[in-house]
Write an enzyme that holds these catalytic residues in place. Sequence first.
Site, mmCIF file in Angstrom:
data_model
loop_
_atom_site.group_PDB
_atom_site.id
_atom_site.type_symbol
_atom_site.label_atom_id
_atom_site.label_comp_id
_atom_site.label_asym_id
_atom_site.label_seq_id
_atom_site.Cartn_x
_atom_site.Cartn_y
_atom_site.Cartn_z
ATOM 1 N N THR A 185 0.852 5.923 9.618
ATOM 2 C CA THR A 185 1.485 5.329 8.431
ATOM 3 C C THR A 185 2.950 5.752 8.456
ATOM 4 O OG1 THR A 185 1.060 7.256 7.079
ATOM 5 C CG2 THR A 185 -0.657 5.574 7.105
ATOM 6 N N GLU A 329 -4.620 2.153 6.803
ATOM 7 C CA GLU A 329 -5.888 2.891 6.688
ATOM 8 C C GLU A 329 -7.110 1.985 6.699
ATOM 9 O OE1 GLU A 329 -3.119 3.551 5.090
ATOM 10 O OE2 GLU A 329 -2.902 5.675 4.603
ATOM 11 N N LYS A 437 6.185 4.271 -16.068
ATOM 12 C CA LYS A 437 5.451 4.681 -17.269
ATOM 13 C C LYS A 437 6.407 4.728 -18.443
ATOM 14 C CE LYS A 437 2.495 7.078 -14.165
ATOM 15 N NZ LYS A 437 3.235 7.334 -12.930
ATOM 16 N N TRP A 442 2.209 1.093 -18.975
ATOM 17 C CA TRP A 442 2.682 0.956 -17.606
ATOM 18 C C TRP A 442 3.351 -0.389 -17.409
ATOM 19 C CZ3 TRP A 442 -1.427 3.044 -13.599
ATOM 20 C CH2 TRP A 442 -1.609 4.420 -13.839
HETATM 21 P P1 ADP Z 1 3.460 1.440 4.992
HETATM 22 O O1 ADP Z 1 2.858 2.471 4.079
HETATM 23 O O2 ADP Z 1 4.088 1.957 6.176
HETATM 24 O O3 ADP Z 1 4.196 0.353 4.284
HETATM 25 P P2 ADP Z 1 1.112 -0.134 5.193
HETATM 26 O O4 ADP Z 1 1.305 -1.445 5.787
HETATM 27 O O5 ADP Z 1 -0.135 0.585 5.498
HETATM 28 O O6 ADP Z 1 2.245 0.729 5.665
HETATM 29 O O7 ADP Z 1 1.309 -0.284 3.642
HETATM 30 C C1 ADP Z 1 0.239 -0.610 2.845
HETATM 31 C C2 ADP Z 1 0.706 -0.799 1.442
HETATM 32 O O8 ADP Z 1 1.552 -1.951 1.350
HETATM 33 C C3 ADP Z 1 -0.424 -1.071 0.481
HETATM 34 O O9 ADP Z 1 -1.053 0.116 0.063
HETATM 35 C C4 ADP Z 1 0.305 -1.771 -0.650
HETATM 36 O O10 ADP Z 1 0.950 -0.866 -1.504
HETATM 37 C C5 ADP Z 1 1.373 -2.558 0.074
HETATM 38 N N1 ADP Z 1 0.932 -3.939 0.260
HETATM 39 C C6 ADP Z 1 0.357 -4.491 1.331
HETATM 40 N N2 ADP Z 1 0.138 -5.798 1.140
HETATM 41 C C7 ADP Z 1 0.571 -6.096 -0.106
HETATM 42 C C8 ADP Z 1 0.613 -7.281 -0.902
HETATM 43 N N3 ADP Z 1 0.201 -8.445 -0.457
HETATM 44 N N4 ADP Z 1 1.127 -7.172 -2.140
HETATM 45 C C9 ADP Z 1 1.575 -5.997 -2.617
HETATM 46 N N5 ADP Z 1 1.575 -4.857 -1.917
HETATM 47 C C10 ADP Z 1 1.074 -4.898 -0.676
#
Ligand code: ADP
Length: 541
Positions: A185, A329, A437, A442
Amino acid sequence: MQGLMQDWPMLISRLIDHAERFHSQVEIVTETVEAGRHRYTYAECAVRSRKLAQALERLGINKGDRVGTLAWNTYRHFELYYGISGMGAVCHTLNPRLFPKDIAWVANHAEDQVLFFDLTFLPLVRELEKHFKTVKTFVMLTDQSNMPKSLPANYLCYEDLIDGGDGDYTWPALDENDAASLCYTSGTTGHPKGVLYSHRSTVLHAMAVIVSDAFNLSAIRTILPIVPMFHANSWGYPYTTAIVGCKIVLNGPHFDGKSIHTLIKEEQVHITTAVPTIWLGLLDYLKETGQDLEPLEGLGIGGAAAPAFMIKAFEDFGVNVHHAWGMTEISPVGTMGSMNSITARWPLEEQQKLKQKQGRGLFGVEMRIVVADGSEAPWDGKTFGALHVRGPWTLKRYYRANDSALDEDGWFDTGDVATIDEFGYMQITDRAKDVIKSGGEWISSIDLENAAMGHKDIARAAVIGRPHKKWRERPLLIVVLEEGAVLDKDSILKFLSGKVAKWWLPNDIVTVDEMPLSGTGKVKKTGLRETFKDHKWPDGG
Ligand code: ADP
């Protein structure tokens, strides 16, 4: 009593074997790093993947060893996905957009033995060379004619390396739970964390995302997956395409609107996928040039929320938008935004509104929303809380971590805050750390950003919470203006008024020349919080 069916381990090597037999003549096309477009078939790809496996054995790579890649979406990277995992090693895709010190940290943490990298990254690799503790061999993904002169002896040429084998190689019979690939990540807080996928999790995930309600792949379509192979396995495309046998187009190091448009037109692309930042570039290009998107049918948006205007803009071009959610993940796809038999009858405008939600869970992704007291929220589309997931392609523990990443019932807390409605459509409110918040309530920074992006003067928008004496936190809207526009706060606030609750309206609006982007192309809110840490509210709060 047990069933009487065969035990057939789900191995990544089986995917490329399948492609070689059933889709042997289908093309894999690459806009190369060196220059020009390369084309060959799945059959050629399969032979070269086996030659690569032979080369890895010659380099002393054993089952379970980690092999790093630092590369764009290209046919050679595609071969690495199969050659490395297929021979039993772990394909560790490094993200070149991370800070150099993080790249070295990740390679050392993974204990990568060999690093395959594109020409683009030679200066970076040379800079990091002394910080790599375990990498013994560096392989440049190119041929002899493009090899720079006077490199150290442990820098090899990919084409020479694989030429040393004949492709007469039998993939080892691995256990389907053996490790196959590794992705970290981006680590916005602390060090990046490794997610170690198995053959089984990878193949199951690939089979799940093929369904027509997800990516709608088919052997008669052509796909351009812009989402990088160095980020969450390009949403599984290197695997799904081999199952389905669709023509695949790889954009190499080219991410600008013009290059993408050229590929769509010249290679007759039907489906393409990327994060919203890429789509903004393509939309800008279409606006400038007045071109269309024919024959594109479907466009996947994920990795960050798809703003309403973007969904509408693409659908106005006759392209069906699929909004997806996922994370490293969970391999990474969790939900997919397609209509069901009820919502497909809704007026177009309502359907487009629904597409702003991130979609329904795929089979294999259990979901629940947990509220502050630990109870499960109803699926009413309103009650939001922590989004938990569970399933065969969700991680159970980070690589080299001692503790489980799950709660006692096996749920993984995604770190996202979300709602799920009565049809099963999940909507991300925010990342838990980004939610604002205000008083006891929220505010969703994503909703505010999406609304702001619809304003004619705003090219990019991000919302962060800043401390406020009375309300604890209030939203600050940060925008990049369209060229030639001047900041008109009143006009923006008026525009937002009908679209979000009154108490959500930002307490101030500021401009930046450029949004800071993370290694995965998302707005880096930590950077913005740092820049605006001393921002004073106009009301003095
Ligand atoms: P990084 O943490 O490096 O950005 P990831 O691709 O694993 O890598 O990120 C996942 C996160 O991206 C998710 O937990 C979420 O917060 C956000 N995310 C992914 N797809 C969407 C989406 N379609 N809309 C909003 N948030 C998203």
